[in-house]
Design an enzyme around this catalytic site. Structure first.
Site, PDB file in Angstrom:
ATOM      1  N   LYS A 108     -29.540  63.606   1.090  1.00  0.00           N
ATOM      2  CA  LYS A 108     -29.563  62.243   1.257  1.00  0.00           C
ATOM      3  C   LYS A 108     -30.601  61.719   1.597  1.00  0.00           C
ATOM      4  O   LYS A 108     -31.045  60.956   0.998  1.00  0.00           O
ATOM      5  CB  LYS A 108     -28.213  61.272   1.424  1.00  0.00           C
ATOM      6  N   ARG A 125     -17.973  56.270   3.840  1.00  0.00           N
ATOM      7  CA  ARG A 125     -17.746  57.506   3.655  1.00  0.00           C
ATOM      8  C   ARG A 125     -16.165  57.855   3.790  1.00  0.00           C
ATOM      9  O   ARG A 125     -15.500  59.095   3.865  1.00  0.00           O
ATOM     10  CB  ARG A 125     -17.956  58.112   5.503  1.00  0.00           C
ATOM     11  N   ARG A 182     -31.830  73.579   9.730  1.00  0.00           N
ATOM     12  CA  ARG A 182     -32.988  72.336   9.864  1.00  0.00           C
ATOM     13  C   ARG A 182     -33.594  72.111  11.576  1.00  0.00           C
ATOM     14  O   ARG A 182     -32.489  72.144  12.187  1.00  0.00           O
ATOM     15  CB  ARG A 182     -32.526  71.533   8.682  1.00  0.00           C
ATOM     16  N   ARG A 227     -30.657  68.276  14.983  1.00  0.00           N
ATOM     17  CA  ARG A 227     -29.132  67.991  15.619  1.00  0.00           C
ATOM     18  C   ARG A 227     -28.569  68.819  16.646  1.00  0.00           C
ATOM     19  O   ARG A 227     -27.595  70.305  15.687  1.00  0.00           O
ATOM     20  CB  ARG A 227     -28.672  67.146  14.221  1.00  0.00           C
ATOM     21  N   ARG A 238     -17.426  69.332   8.922  1.00  0.00           N
ATOM     22  CA  ARG A 238     -18.125  68.311   8.193  1.00  0.00           C
ATOM     23  C   ARG A 238     -17.786  68.154   7.100  1.00  0.00           C
ATOM     24  O   ARG A 238     -17.191  67.168   6.609  1.00  0.00           O
ATOM     25  CB  ARG A 238     -19.398  68.156   8.520  1.00  0.00           C
TER      26      ARG A 238
HETATM   27  P1  AMP Z   1     -25.690  61.733   8.661  1.00  0.00           P
HETATM   28  O1  AMP Z   1     -26.812  61.791   9.793  1.00  0.00           O
HETATM   29  O2  AMP Z   1     -24.903  61.000   7.791  1.00  0.00           O
HETATM   30  O3  AMP Z   1     -24.798  63.471   8.978  1.00  0.00           O
HETATM   31  O4  AMP Z   1     -24.049  61.954   9.826  1.00  0.00           O
HETATM   32  C1  AMP Z   1     -23.907  62.104  11.395  1.00  0.00           C
HETATM   33  C2  AMP Z   1     -22.323  61.894  11.608  1.00  0.00           C
HETATM   34  O5  AMP Z   1     -22.277  60.487  11.888  1.00  0.00           O
HETATM   35  C3  AMP Z   1     -21.238  61.944  10.813  1.00  0.00           C
HETATM   36  O6  AMP Z   1     -20.608  63.333  11.556  1.00  0.00           O
HETATM   37  C4  AMP Z   1     -19.437  60.965  11.728  1.00  0.00           C
HETATM   38  O7  AMP Z   1     -19.672  62.039  13.105  1.00  0.00           O
HETATM   39  C5  AMP Z   1     -20.841  59.777  11.837  1.00  0.00           C
HETATM   40  N1  AMP Z   1     -20.952  59.183  10.816  1.00  0.00           N
HETATM   41  C6  AMP Z   1     -22.291  58.446   9.712  1.00  0.00           C
HETATM   42  N2  AMP Z   1     -22.628  57.769   9.070  1.00  0.00           N
HETATM   43  C7  AMP Z   1     -20.466  57.327   9.186  1.00  0.00           C
HETATM   44  C8  AMP Z   1     -20.576  56.507   8.503  1.00  0.00           C
HETATM   45  N3  AMP Z   1     -19.986  55.800   7.294  1.00  0.00           N
HETATM   46  N4  AMP Z   1     -18.398  56.078   9.264  1.00  0.00           N
HETATM   47  C9  AMP Z   1     -18.172  57.147   9.689  1.00  0.00           C
HETATM   48  N5  AMP Z   1     -18.870  58.104  11.095  1.00  0.00           N
HETATM   49  C10 AMP Z   1     -20.589  57.968  10.763  1.00  0.00           C
END
Ligand code: AMP
Length: 216
Positions: free
Chosen positions: A13, A88, A127, A161, A172
């Site tokens: 994404k 989400r 990554r 990360r 996740r």
């Molecule tokens: P991402 O970079 O999108 O993989 O997000 C990393 C982490 O941030 C996720 O595993 C969640 O813990 C938190 N996170 C990101 N976006 C959301 C969201 N829309 N709602 C709740 N937690 C989020």
């Protein structure tokens, strides 16, 4: 043009959102990036975000909806935005609908990036990115041309990360199935959901997305 990219962690994404941002002048709104910035703020909320994110769980819906609402109000979002990592959960999707209609905005496309989840763990665990410009790399699939030097900016510092490890990735993915995948039918019923093959090459995925975007 306002778009949502949906898919499990590691589906690509962020990579595709950056391309759409560069090509169409849309703004990438990554809630994960916003939260990673919050994590480094030293605030109580930042500490809470660190704990939840490092465990592969989700932050509270109200907070996320408010965060996105405030960001959409900023002037650069006027030309359109790509939501990457939001919504989400079903309450986030419903909150987004309400918020957009209050602001007189609408969604043009919701794009589901379908992927083979076994491949995702390998994708995510290897990554890393350039600290200076954010360009993404991978231990096996996308190394910089010269080892240790960013192709894009020449930077020499890279980071990984905290949640990109095999164990957190399992949580996740489970979180995605339990809380995020149920919003797919929500958008399907509204007639805005399009599904693409996220296992194709990065360029091919971009081509598939371009083919379904509304003409602007
Ligand atoms: P991402 O970079 O999108 O993989 O997000 C990393 C982490 O941030 C996720 O595993 C969640 O813990 C938190 N996170 C990101 N976006 C959301 C969201 N829309 N709602 C709740 N937690 C989020």
């Amino acid at each position: 043009m306002n778009i949502i990219l949906l898919g499990p962690p590691g589906a690509g994404k962020g990579t595709q959102a950056k391309r759409l941002q560069d090509k169409h002048g849309l703004v990438q709104l990554s809630t994960g990036d916003m939260l990673r910035e919050l994590k480094t703020s030293g605030s109580k909320l930042g500490d809470q975000a660190k704990e939840i994110m490092d465990a592969g769980m989700l932050m509270p819906d109200d907070l996320m909806i408010e965060m996105i609402s405030q960001r959409i109000d900023e002037p650069d979002c006027k030309t359109g935005f790509i939501l990457d990592g939001f919504p989400r959960t079903t309450p986030q999707a419903e909150g987004l609908d309400k918020m957009l209609s209050n602001k007189g905005l609408k969604l043009d496309s919701v794009i589901e990036m379908k992927v083979d989840e076994q491949a995702l763990i390998k994708r995510v665990v290897g990554r890393y990115s350039c600290v200076n410009c954010g360009a993404g790399y991978h231990d096996s699939f996308q190394k910089p041309a010269r080892e240790g030097i960013c192709d894009n900016c020449g930077g020499t510092e890279f980071s990984r990360r905290a949640d990109d490890n095999a164990e957190t990735m399992q949580t996740r993915l489970a979180t995605y199935h339990e809380q995020t995948a149920p919003i797919l039918p929500y958008y399907r019923d509204k007639g805005v959901l399009k599904t693409i093959d996220g296992m194709a090459s990065i360029d091919e995925v971009t081509g598939q997305i371009e083919a379904i975007l509304p003409a602007v």
